[in-house]
Write a protein that holds these residues in place. Sequence first.
Motif, PDB file in Angstrom:
ATOM      1  N   GLN A 157      31.764  40.885  53.683  1.00 47.04           N
ATOM      2  CA  GLN A 157      32.570  39.774  53.170  1.00 47.04           C
ATOM      3  C   GLN A 157      32.365  39.586  51.665  1.00 47.04           C
ATOM      4  OE1 GLN A 157      31.297  36.575  55.703  1.00 47.04           O
ATOM      5  NE2 GLN A 157      32.308  37.428  57.514  1.00 47.04           N
ATOM      6  N   SER A 171      32.004  48.198  44.084  1.00 45.14           N
ATOM      7  CA  SER A 171      32.907  47.126  44.482  1.00 45.14           C
ATOM      8  C   SER A 171      33.831  47.640  45.568  1.00 45.14           C
ATOM      9  CB  SER A 171      33.733  46.660  43.281  1.00 45.14           C
ATOM     10  OG  SER A 171      34.558  47.723  42.817  1.00 45.14           O
ATOM     11  N   GLN A 172      34.559  46.730  46.198  1.00 41.02           N
ATOM     12  CA  GLN A 172      35.484  47.126  47.258  1.00 41.02           C
ATOM     13  C   GLN A 172      36.537  48.103  46.735  1.00 41.02           C
ATOM     14  OE1 GLN A 172      38.280  44.186  48.575  1.00 41.02           O
ATOM     15  NE2 GLN A 172      38.392  45.005  50.665  1.00 41.02           N
ATOM     16  N   GLY A 173      37.009  47.887  45.509  1.00 40.95           N
ATOM     17  CA  GLY A 173      38.042  48.762  44.957  1.00 40.95           C
ATOM     18  C   GLY A 173      37.587  50.208  44.858  1.00 40.95           C
ATOM     19  N   LEU A 213      31.714  41.911  49.388  1.00 39.84           N
ATOM     20  CA  LEU A 213      32.514  42.911  48.678  1.00 39.84           C
ATOM     21  C   LEU A 213      34.006  42.655  48.855  1.00 39.84           C
ATOM     22  CD1 LEU A 213      30.428  46.111  49.519  1.00 39.84           C
ATOM     23  CD2 LEU A 213      30.637  45.026  47.278  1.00 39.84           C
ATOM     24  N   GLU A 214      34.392  42.255  50.038  1.00 43.66           N
ATOM     25  CA  GLU A 214      35.814  42.015  50.323  1.00 43.66           C
ATOM     26  C   GLU A 214      36.372  40.888  49.454  1.00 43.66           C
ATOM     27  OE1 GLU A 214      38.458  41.927  54.393  1.00 43.66           O
ATOM     28  OE2 GLU A 214      36.852  40.451  54.191  1.00 43.66           O
ATOM     29  N   SER A 215      35.498  39.973  49.071  1.00 48.11           N
ATOM     30  CA  SER A 215      35.954  38.853  48.243  1.00 48.11           C
ATOM     31  C   SER A 215      36.078  39.231  46.762  1.00 48.11           C
ATOM     32  CB  SER A 215      34.988  37.669  48.385  1.00 48.11           C
ATOM     33  OG  SER A 215      33.728  37.984  47.819  1.00 48.11           O
ATOM     34  N   GLY A 216      35.815  40.512  46.454  1.00 43.15           N
ATOM     35  CA  GLY A 216      35.979  40.988  45.082  1.00 43.15           C
ATOM     36  C   GLY A 216      34.708  40.975  44.254  1.00 43.15           C
ATOM     37  N   GLU A 217      33.577  40.649  44.888  1.00 43.17           N
ATOM     38  CA  GLU A 217      32.309  40.616  44.162  1.00 43.17           C
ATOM     39  C   GLU A 217      31.735  42.029  43.989  1.00 43.17           C
ATOM     40  OE1 GLU A 217      31.217  37.993  42.776  1.00 43.17           O
ATOM     41  OE2 GLU A 217      32.437  36.441  43.736  1.00 43.17           O
ATOM     42  N   VAL A 218      30.700  42.140  43.161  1.00 48.22           N
ATOM     43  CA  VAL A 218      30.128  43.435  42.793  1.00 48.22           C
ATOM     44  C   VAL A 218      28.639  43.465  43.110  1.00 48.22           C
ATOM     45  CG1 VAL A 218      29.628  44.965  40.834  1.00 48.22           C
ATOM     46  CG2 VAL A 218      31.845  43.804  40.977  1.00 48.22           C
TER      47      VAL A 218
END
Length: 377
Positions: free
Chosen positions: A294, A347-349, A296-301
């Motif tokens: 969650q 990160s998720q990306g 990583l999915e929220s855009g955190e690193v």
Amino acid sequence: MYQLTFSFEAFLAEFWQKKPTIIKQGFKDFSDPISPDELAGLAMEEDVDSRYIAKHGDDWEVKHGPLSFDNVPEDNWSFVVQAANHWHEGAARLVTPFRQLPNWLFDDLMVSYSAPGGGVGAHIDQYDVFIVQGSGKRRWRVGPKQGNYEEEFGHPALRQIKSFEPIIDEILEPGDILYIPPGFPHDGIAIETSMSFSIGFRSPKKQELLSSFADFVIANEVGDVHYHNPDLPARNTPGAILASEFADMEAMMRSLLDHPEMMKQWMGEHLSHSRHELDIIAAEPPWQAAEVYQFLESGEVLKRLGGLRAFYYPEQPNILFINGESYELPEECGTAASYLCDAEAISQGMLGKLMDHPAFIALLTQLVNYGYWYPVE
């Protein structure tokens, strides 16, 4: 972000482990990544490797950390902090431009603060170093590589040599870089209050490799067999070691090396072990896999701990070697190696579909809980 102004490929071809050189303005508009006060704060910490070096006439004084800075003289002294990249994120960013060299060769970033006249005396190192001049100015002299320099015993903690004829004698200003290969004598003296940043690359010695491999063999109970010779001949010379017997026992020893997968495991674990303390803070309370997902999915690193050594073999990217241990993922998770060992943050990306593999998230959770990766604030 620090960016080199020269071609690293051209530098490697002409200078790497061949000859010293000064690269004027190797960093343009350079500013110190750590302040003198921050550096002094690190030097006062118990876990940080630091030294104070001062010269009083012909006498040298050396103190090992943790340091205090009461009653320091006006000039002719300096202090250094080893592995500053392990303890300070800003300092660690100075290492990033040098990642064009193998991470397994990189040792640490040493930071030096010097009052006017400060230095450690003429000496010879057995590693490659890029010395980046920070604030202030420092005069550097570098001599030719030869084997007959006479040692000078100014202090038991300093391996100094007597004078040498310089092939380089220049004053470095902020952003200038001095590269020195192993075996070249050098001496740096601060012209004014200054900071220096030494990015060191240290290759393993044969002795170290042999000693480490022997420890690995013993710890894993490999080759725990005796010499056998059912065709042993009688002899009139019982004190003799026959050539055939020597050859048999030599072959026994060499056979320990004839295990490619075992050798890869040992080498990966050995090279990923850090010679310096790490600023490890285990997660408390521990993360759950769903929380890491969650996050990583929220855009955190998530960022890799400064100084953490993490490697892989390109032909087996699903096996990772991190801080002296090996970790195996399913083969379909092979792209994890590049994200965890090549990149300094994830990160998720970046991860894409790898995010949805339970084995990867389980390993990442384990690494976060160890304190090897941590959330970027």
